[in-house]
Scaffold this motif. Structure first.
Motif: not given
Length: 359
Positions: A262-264, A330-334, A337-338, A355-359
């Motif tokens: 999942p990290v990749a 655990r999902l946030a950690e993925v 790491k990315a 979840f809302e995820v941004r760089r």
């Protein structure tokens, strides 16, 4: 030296209660078979809005043999799936029961979900071998009822929540979709989630990616039937190798925890995400601690995760086998790491976290 082992004291009441719980679980498995029969034979549809019916009347309406229908009705009444009127010896599908059993557009329509345990039983030899050897079982190795059951089960839930609730919960995303952006649906399956968005936002372009060829073919058929093929494309691709189209939105619908790395996958999403773009991560509802997931929903998801999710992740190399009950930390950690810096729970239902995820 006395090595005799003292037998533990048995709490008879607890023993009887647990035995009855186990019998109840067996009965529910029988009920699943009855539900599938009712769905496949059109028995629920024949009862929809008809009021109380005798077994003979239902047999005539459905074109089935009365003696089988009578026994099926009693099984359904015993499980509480139908109402029995003793005075008239008739059976009725109530309005609430109809939403779960007969209305194929209802967000709580359940019969297709029984394809999943049917597939699990059919796949038992593969699962036994996987447990004994540690090897994985890829999505495409399962009985065909698995993909069909999962697609149909999630379709109505997504229809009820995705466009009216989940997308508006993501800051600024609806405005971007209305203006026109490229959207990736990773692990799109039969394409139901992709097409819901494509129908709602005609100025955007949608790209569904999956590693399961049969599901991609089915998604293309759904797109053509809905008249959406011009703005919804489906192709075979892994979560780490789909094309760079500068996506304004990348979606993972109940799929990240199935991936072997999942990290990749998150790293690839970071590479192909447009400036100001968003990752929408939809995952099974779970808390971070095991003891907080020991619920009926956890029971459902841990069981499915054992046979489906973990098995597929292991088949992809299993660098990080999250399982369906990964939990927010655990999902946030993925994504941390990315290289992502923003991770927010935007919405939740009894079955999903968004979840809302941004760089």
């Amino acid at each position: 030296m006395d090595t005799a082992v003292t037998a533990p004291a048995i709490d008879q009441a607890r023993l009887e209660a647990f035995a009855m719980r186990a019998i109840g679980d067996i009965a529910s498995a029988y009920t699943g078979v009855m539900v599938n029969l009712g769905h496949q034979l059109g028995l629920y549809k024949a009862m929809l809005g008809a009021g109380p019916l005798s077994s003979q009347e239902l047999a005539q309406r459905s074109g089935c043999a009365e003696r089988y229908v009578r026994e099926w009705l009693n099984a359904q009444a015993a499980s509480g799936y139908l109402d029995f009127h003793a005075a008239s010896e008739t059976y009725e599908l109530g309005a609430e029961q109809a939403l779960v059993l007969a209305d194929e557009d209802s967000p709580v329509f359940i019969p297709p979900a029984w394809n999943m345990p049917a597939s699990m039983w059919a796949d038992e030899p593969k699962t036994l071998e996987a447990f004994r050897t540690g090897r994985g079982v890829a999505w495409g190795e399962h009985d065909g009822r698995m993909a069909c059951g999962v697609a149909a089960f999630y379709r109505n839930g997504y229809r009820a929540s995705l466009v009216p609730q989940w997308l508006p919960a993501l800051e600024g995303v609806v405005a971007q979709l209305e203006a026109g952006i490229a959207v990736a649906d990773i692990g799109c399956g039969h394409g139901h989630s992709t097409l819901l968005m494509a129908e709602a936002f005609p100025n955007s372009r949608f790209f569904g990616y999956d590693t399961h060829a049969e599901s991609i073919a089915e998604a293309r058929r759904h797109a053509a039937a809905a008249g959406l093929a011009a703005r919804a494309e489906f192709d075979l691709a892994r979560a780490t190798s789909y094309p760079d189209r500068r996506f304004g939105l990348i979606c993972f619908f109940d799929v990240l925890h199935d991936l072997g790395d999942p990290v990749a996958a998150a790293e690839h999403a970071a590479r192909v995400l447009a400036p100001g773009g968003t990752v929408m991560l939809v995952e099974p509802f779970a808390r971070d601690r095991t003891e907080d997931n020991l619920t009926p929903v956890g029971q459902l998801y841990y069981g499915g995760s054992t046979i489906i999710c973990c098995a597929h992740a292991i088949s992809e190399g299993g660098r990080m086998v999250l399982g369906a009950q990964a939990g927010p930390k655990r999902l946030a950690e993925v994504f941390r790491k990315a290289g992502f810096t923003h991770f927010r729970c935007a919405a939740e239902t009894p079955f999903n976290l968004v979840f809302e995820v941004r760089r």
